[in-house]
Enzyme design. Structure first.
Site, PDB file in Angstrom:
ATOM      1  N   ARG A 192      -4.691  62.529 -78.887  1.00  0.00           N
ATOM      2  CA  ARG A 192      -6.045  63.083 -78.710  1.00  0.00           C
ATOM      3  C   ARG A 192      -6.430  63.157 -77.241  1.00  0.00           C
ATOM      4  O   ARG A 192      -7.070  64.111 -76.803  1.00  0.00           O
ATOM      5  CB  ARG A 192      -7.050  62.251 -79.508  1.00  0.00           C
ATOM      6  CG  ARG A 192      -6.763  62.400 -81.006  1.00  0.00           C
ATOM      7  CD  ARG A 192      -7.813  61.762 -81.844  1.00  0.00           C
ATOM      8  NE  ARG A 192      -7.426  61.775 -83.241  1.00  0.00           N
ATOM      9  CZ  ARG A 192      -8.159  61.290 -84.224  1.00  0.00           C
ATOM     10  NH1 ARG A 192      -9.343  60.770 -83.958  1.00  0.00           N
ATOM     11  NH2 ARG A 192      -7.733  61.324 -85.463  1.00  0.00           N
TER      12      ARG A 192
ATOM     13  N   ASP B 232     -24.321  60.950 -88.135  1.00  0.00           N
ATOM     14  CA  ASP B 232     -22.977  60.620 -87.640  1.00  0.00           C
ATOM     15  C   ASP B 232     -23.056  60.510 -86.112  1.00  0.00           C
ATOM     16  O   ASP B 232     -23.968  61.056 -85.483  1.00  0.00           O
ATOM     17  CB  ASP B 232     -21.966  61.702 -88.036  1.00  0.00           C
ATOM     18  CG  ASP B 232     -20.536  61.189 -88.027  1.00  0.00           C
ATOM     19  OD1 ASP B 232     -19.987  60.884 -89.105  1.00  0.00           O
ATOM     20  OD2 ASP B 232     -19.938  61.072 -86.921  1.00  0.00           O
TER      21      ASP B 232
HETATM   22  C1  LIG Z   1     -13.657  58.611 -92.123  1.00  0.00           C
HETATM   23  S1  LIG Z   1     -15.237  59.340 -91.844  1.00  0.00           S
HETATM   24  C2  LIG Z   1     -16.046  58.934 -93.352  1.00  0.00           C
HETATM   25  C3  LIG Z   1     -16.861  60.091 -93.890  1.00  0.00           C
HETATM   26  C4  LIG Z   1     -17.545  59.847 -95.240  1.00  0.00           C
HETATM   27  N1  LIG Z   1     -18.471  58.743 -95.171  1.00  0.00           N
HETATM   28  C5  LIG Z   1     -16.515  59.600 -96.310  1.00  0.00           C
HETATM   29  O1  LIG Z   1     -16.355  58.461 -96.759  1.00  0.00           O
HETATM   30  O2  LIG Z   1     -15.851  60.555 -96.722  1.00  0.00           O
HETATM   31  C6  LIG Z   1     -15.942  58.170 -90.690  1.00  0.00           C
HETATM   32  C7  LIG Z   1     -17.114  58.752 -89.910  1.00  0.00           C
HETATM   33  O3  LIG Z   1     -17.759  57.676 -89.223  1.00  0.00           O
HETATM   34  C8  LIG Z   1     -18.250  58.177 -87.993  1.00  0.00           C
HETATM   35  N2  LIG Z   1     -18.515  57.056 -87.074  1.00  0.00           N
HETATM   36  C9  LIG Z   1     -17.625  56.266 -86.433  1.00  0.00           C
HETATM   37  N3  LIG Z   1     -18.255  55.374 -85.650  1.00  0.00           N
HETATM   38  C10 LIG Z   1     -19.587  55.590 -85.815  1.00  0.00           C
HETATM   39  C11 LIG Z   1     -20.770  55.004 -85.266  1.00  0.00           C
HETATM   40  N4  LIG Z   1     -20.711  53.989 -84.400  1.00  0.00           N
HETATM   41  N5  LIG Z   1     -21.966  55.488 -85.648  1.00  0.00           N
HETATM   42  C12 LIG Z   1     -22.047  56.525 -86.549  1.00  0.00           C
HETATM   43  N6  LIG Z   1     -20.969  57.128 -87.088  1.00  0.00           N
HETATM   44  C13 LIG Z   1     -19.762  56.671 -86.731  1.00  0.00           C
HETATM   45  C14 LIG Z   1     -17.138  59.101 -87.523  1.00  0.00           C
HETATM   46  O4  LIG Z   1     -17.588  60.035 -86.573  1.00  0.00           O
HETATM   47  C15 LIG Z   1     -16.679  59.729 -88.832  1.00  0.00           C
HETATM   48  O5  LIG Z   1     -17.268  60.995 -89.043  1.00  0.00           O
END
Ligand SMILES: C[S@@+](CC[C@H](N)C(=O)[O-])C[C@H]1O[C@@H](n2cnc3c(N)ncnc32)[C@H](O)[C@@H]1O
Length: 293
Positions: A42, A155
């Site tokens: 990345r 997010d």
């Molecule tokens: C794997 S995805 C999960 C999406 C959905 N909740 C699902 O279970 O399908 C994880 C998400 O968490 C977000 N994320 C990671 N760290 C975060 C933070 N500190 N605050 C808010 N969102 C965060 C990422 O950008 C990502 O879009």
């Protein structure tokens, strides 16, 4: 300052450590050696985009101009894997048990404005909040009049939020959904959009997308009936997870739900919730006092 910058294109241990620390303090995400290859890939992309010559130059940029680079960098480093009706048992639970329960409670309460508030707290590209909205409409048999239904979807990653807000997806993302759901809640694109579908307006209108870092302040007022916190805390260390659970607790109505991802658990916070199904946790009715972290 990192003054021993490499001229070649390798990611040194020192640079990798710096990246890990930067990511951890900005997002709570814990990277370890197993993520080195992912970080390499990345960052290589960003370095090309930024026309820099080494990882070392990029670390230097992050150190010297963090406020300019942080958002872009975080967008590149987050893992956004998601899908419509992922871990479908959560949506079945909402439709069959929780929404009918909320509806009957609110009708009994004689509240003038009957509201339902749900928060998708790491919503990625939007499939999760759209699945929640579809589930709500299915459970309420599309009879929303007299109800104030609000889904907040947040997010940290501004790119995924922008994509989510369009409501446009490649058609194959909904291939596995029942035909009735596909036809009722998605519009097939035409012409150059023939490989895309768009979520219908009455579903999109239920959702507000906002940028929010879970580690920062939560500006929302009022409590939620249900909070989805799925497949995000798994990326955080234990103290961060526990700190977040204490904050989620305060944002859920007594008797409301906190829903985690399939491999996540509440740890020490389990005692403030009862189990209502697979990774579905109900805040105990008895108290709404602040739980110390
Ligand atoms: C794997 S995805 C999960 C999406 C959905 N909740 C699902 O279970 O399908 C994880 C998400 O968490 C977000 N994320 C990671 N760290 C975060 C933070 N500190 N605050 C808010 N969102 C965060 C990422 O950008 C990502 O879009």
């Amino acid at each position: 300052m990192m003054d021993d910058r490499n001229e070649d294109n390798s990611l040194s241990t020192k640079e990798f450590k710096f990246i890990c620390q930067f990511v951890h303090s900005a997002t709570g995400i814990l990277l370890n050696e197993s993520k080195r290859e992912m970080v390499y890939r990345r960052l290589s992309r960003i370095i090309r985009e930024r026309q820099l010559s080494s990882f070392s130059d990029y670390c230097y940029l992050l150190q010297t101009k963090p406020e300019e680079e942080e958002g872009y960098f975080i967008n590149a480093i987050t893992t956004n894997l998601t899908s419509f009706f992922r871990e479908n048992h959560h949506f079945e639970y909402l439709q069959q048990h929780e929404i009918p329960k909320i509806i009957s409670q609110k009708i009994k309460s004689l509240e003038q404005k009957k509201s339902i508030r749900i928060w998708s707290s790491a919503c990625s590209t939007g499939e999760e909040p759209y699945s929640i909205a579809i589930t709500l409409l299915e459970a309420m048999q599309t009879q929303l009049s007299g109800w104030h239904v609000k889904i907040l979807a947040t997010d940290i990653d501004s790119n995924v939020l922008a994509k989510a807000a369009t409501g446009i997806y490649e058609s194959n993302r909904i291939d596995d959904l029942p035909k009735q759901i596909q036809q009722q809640y998605f519009i097939q694109g035409a012409g150059i959009n023939s490989k895309n579908v768009k979520v219908v307006k009455n579903i999109r209108d239920l959702i507000t997308f906002k940028h929010l870092n879970l580690l920062h302040d939560w500006p929302m007022k009022g409590l939620f009936d249900v909070i989805f916190c799925r497949n995000v805390i798994i990326y955080f260390d234990k103290p961060t997870q526990q700190e977040l659970f204490s904050r989620y607790y305060e944002y859920i109505k007594p008797g409301g739900l906190l829903i985690l991802g399939h491999s996540e658990n509440l740890g020490a916070y389990q005692k403030y919730f009862s189990n209502s199904g697979r990774t579905v946790f109900r805040k105990l009715e008895s108290s709404n006092q602040v739980v110390a972290g």
